[in-house]
Design a protein around this motif. Structure first.
Motif, PDB file in Angstrom:
ATOM      1  N   ASN A  20       0.826  -1.212   0.000  1.00  0.00           N
ATOM      2  CA  ASN A  20       0.000   0.000   0.000  1.00  0.00           C
ATOM      3  C   ASN A  20       0.861   1.263   0.000  1.00  0.00           C
ATOM      4  O   ASN A  20       0.550   2.236  -0.684  1.00  0.00           O
ATOM      5  N   VAL A  21       1.933   1.241   0.795  1.00  0.00           N
ATOM      6  CA  VAL A  21       2.810   2.431   0.868  1.00  0.00           C
ATOM      7  C   VAL A  21       3.506   2.644  -0.471  1.00  0.00           C
ATOM      8  O   VAL A  21       3.520   3.756  -1.017  1.00  0.00           O
ATOM      9  N   ILE A  22       4.054   1.571  -1.028  1.00  0.00           N
ATOM     10  CA  ILE A  22       4.774   1.706  -2.299  1.00  0.00           C
ATOM     11  C   ILE A  22       3.820   2.125  -3.423  1.00  0.00           C
ATOM     12  O   ILE A  22       4.152   2.977  -4.255  1.00  0.00           O
ATOM     13  N   ALA A  23       2.625   1.567  -3.422  1.00  0.00           N
ATOM     14  CA  ALA A  23       1.642   1.924  -4.460  1.00  0.00           C
ATOM     15  C   ALA A  23       1.340   3.421  -4.413  1.00  0.00           C
ATOM     16  O   ALA A  23       1.211   4.082  -5.441  1.00  0.00           O
ATOM     17  N   ARG A  24       1.265   3.948  -3.202  1.00  0.00           N
ATOM     18  CA  ARG A  24       0.978   5.373  -3.049  1.00  0.00           C
ATOM     19  C   ARG A  24       2.115   6.234  -3.608  1.00  0.00           C
ATOM     20  O   ARG A  24       1.877   7.210  -4.325  1.00  0.00           O
ATOM     21  N   PHE A  25       3.365   5.868  -3.287  1.00  0.00           N
ATOM     22  CA  PHE A  25       4.501   6.628  -3.820  1.00  0.00           C
ATOM     23  C   PHE A  25       4.474   6.624  -5.354  1.00  0.00           C
ATOM     24  O   PHE A  25       4.647   7.656  -5.996  1.00  0.00           O
ATOM     25  N   GLU A  26       4.250   5.460  -5.926  1.00  0.00           N
ATOM     26  CA  GLU A  26       4.265   5.354  -7.386  1.00  0.00           C
ATOM     27  C   GLU A  26       3.120   6.144  -8.006  1.00  0.00           C
ATOM     28  O   GLU A  26       3.290   6.817  -9.016  1.00  0.00           O
ATOM     29  N   LYS A  27       1.976   6.098  -7.365  1.00  0.00           N
ATOM     30  CA  LYS A  27       0.817   6.830  -7.858  1.00  0.00           C
ATOM     31  C   LYS A  27       1.071   8.337  -7.845  1.00  0.00           C
ATOM     32  O   LYS A  27       0.585   9.071  -8.705  1.00  0.00           O
ATOM     33  N   GLU A  28       1.854   8.786  -6.889  1.00  0.00           N
ATOM     34  CA  GLU A  28       2.148  10.232  -6.765  1.00  0.00           C
ATOM     35  C   GLU A  28       3.351  10.652  -7.614  1.00  0.00           C
ATOM     36  O   GLU A  28       3.813  11.776  -7.505  1.00  0.00           O
ATOM     37  N   GLY A  29       3.888   9.724  -8.392  1.00  0.00           N
ATOM     38  CA  GLY A  29       4.956  10.092  -9.322  1.00  0.00           C
ATOM     39  C   GLY A  29       6.367   9.954  -8.779  1.00  0.00           C
ATOM     40  O   GLY A  29       7.317  10.401  -9.412  1.00  0.00           O
ATOM     41  N   LEU A  30       6.512   9.343  -7.610  1.00  0.00           N
ATOM     42  CA  LEU A  30       7.858   9.060  -7.100  1.00  0.00           C
ATOM     43  C   LEU A  30       8.277   7.687  -7.619  1.00  0.00           C
ATOM     44  O   LEU A  30       7.456   6.766  -7.679  1.00  0.00           O
ATOM     45  N   ARG A  31       9.543   7.553  -7.995  1.00  0.00           N
ATOM     46  CA  ARG A  31      10.046   6.258  -8.463  1.00  0.00           C
ATOM     47  C   ARG A  31      11.008   5.675  -7.455  1.00  0.00           C
ATOM     48  O   ARG A  31      11.718   6.412  -6.775  1.00  0.00           O
ATOM     49  N   ILE A  32      11.038   4.361  -7.367  1.00  0.00           N
ATOM     50  CA  ILE A  32      11.947   3.683  -6.438  1.00  0.00           C
ATOM     51  C   ILE A  32      13.288   3.470  -7.125  1.00  0.00           C
ATOM     52  O   ILE A  32      13.371   2.775  -8.132  1.00  0.00           O
ATOM     53  N   ALA A  33      14.322   4.102  -6.555  1.00  0.00           N
ATOM     54  CA  ALA A  33      15.669   4.013  -7.134  1.00  0.00           C
ATOM     55  C   ALA A  33      16.515   2.968  -6.413  1.00  0.00           C
ATOM     56  O   ALA A  33      17.557   2.544  -6.920  1.00  0.00           O
ATOM     57  N   ALA A  34      16.088   2.560  -5.208  1.00  0.00           N
ATOM     58  CA  ALA A  34      16.748   1.492  -4.449  1.00  0.00           C
ATOM     59  C   ALA A  34      15.755   1.012  -3.407  1.00  0.00           C
ATOM     60  O   ALA A  34      14.906   1.786  -2.952  1.00  0.00           O
TER      61      ALA A  34
END
Ligand code: RTP
Ligand code: MG
Length: 140
Positions: A20-34
């Motif tokens: 849920n937390v990761i989905a929210r970051f991605e939805k808001e346009g943040l990308r996971i770099a590590a």
């Protein structure tokens, strides 16, 4: 483009809210770099929160952060530091706005679901504290 550092804290991992937390970051346009899931040692947690060493809640905070696994992430995006702080909401979930990660997933002011760097300088220190340079992959 900025980088910030995020932790999904033990209470949110225990409650199965990683996705849920990761989905929210991605939805808001943040990308996971590590990203890594790990269990912090007492020494590692103390070093991370060294700026709070003299605060009355320091010992309890370190105990909480080492009680179970955490997810460590580097997030990348426009205005990433401030954007992440907005998505997280206030430190104390009782004061966090509706829809913020802390309003949704925190249990208390201590077990408040997520950490996010409070400045670009902190982000740089925190990323280097947990990740080797070659573990962080630019996504933009
Ligand atoms: P964080 O560093 O985790 O992103 O949170 P923050 O900037 O919003 O809060 P900060 O003042 O840096 O405090 C770090 C963490 O310590 C715990 N805390 N407990 N018992 C208390 O009064 C208290 N106050 C803070 C929280 O886990 C907070 O996120
Ligand atoms: Mg802080």
């Amino acid at each position: 483009m900025e980088r910030t550092f995020s932790i999904i804290k033990p209470n949110a991992v225990a409650d199965n809210n990683i996705g849920n937390v990761i989905a929210r970051f991605e939805k808001e346009g943040l990308r996971i770099a590590a990203l890594k899931l790990t269990h912090l040692s007492k020494e590692k947690a103390e070093g991370f929160y060294i700026e709070h060493k003299e605060r009355p809640f320091f010992g309890s905070l370190v105990g909480f952060m080492t009680e179970g696994p955490v997810v460590l992430m580097v997030l990348e995006g426009e205005n990433a530091v401030e954007k992440n702080r907005k998505i997280m909401g206030a430190t104390n979930p009782a004061q966090a706005e509706e829809g913020t990660l802390r309003k949704l997933y925190a249990k208390s002011i201590e077990a408040n679901a997520v950490h996010g760097s409070d400045s670009l300088a902190s982000a740089e220190r925190e990323i280097n504290y947990f990740f080797d340079k070659n573990e962080v992959k630019a996504r933009f």
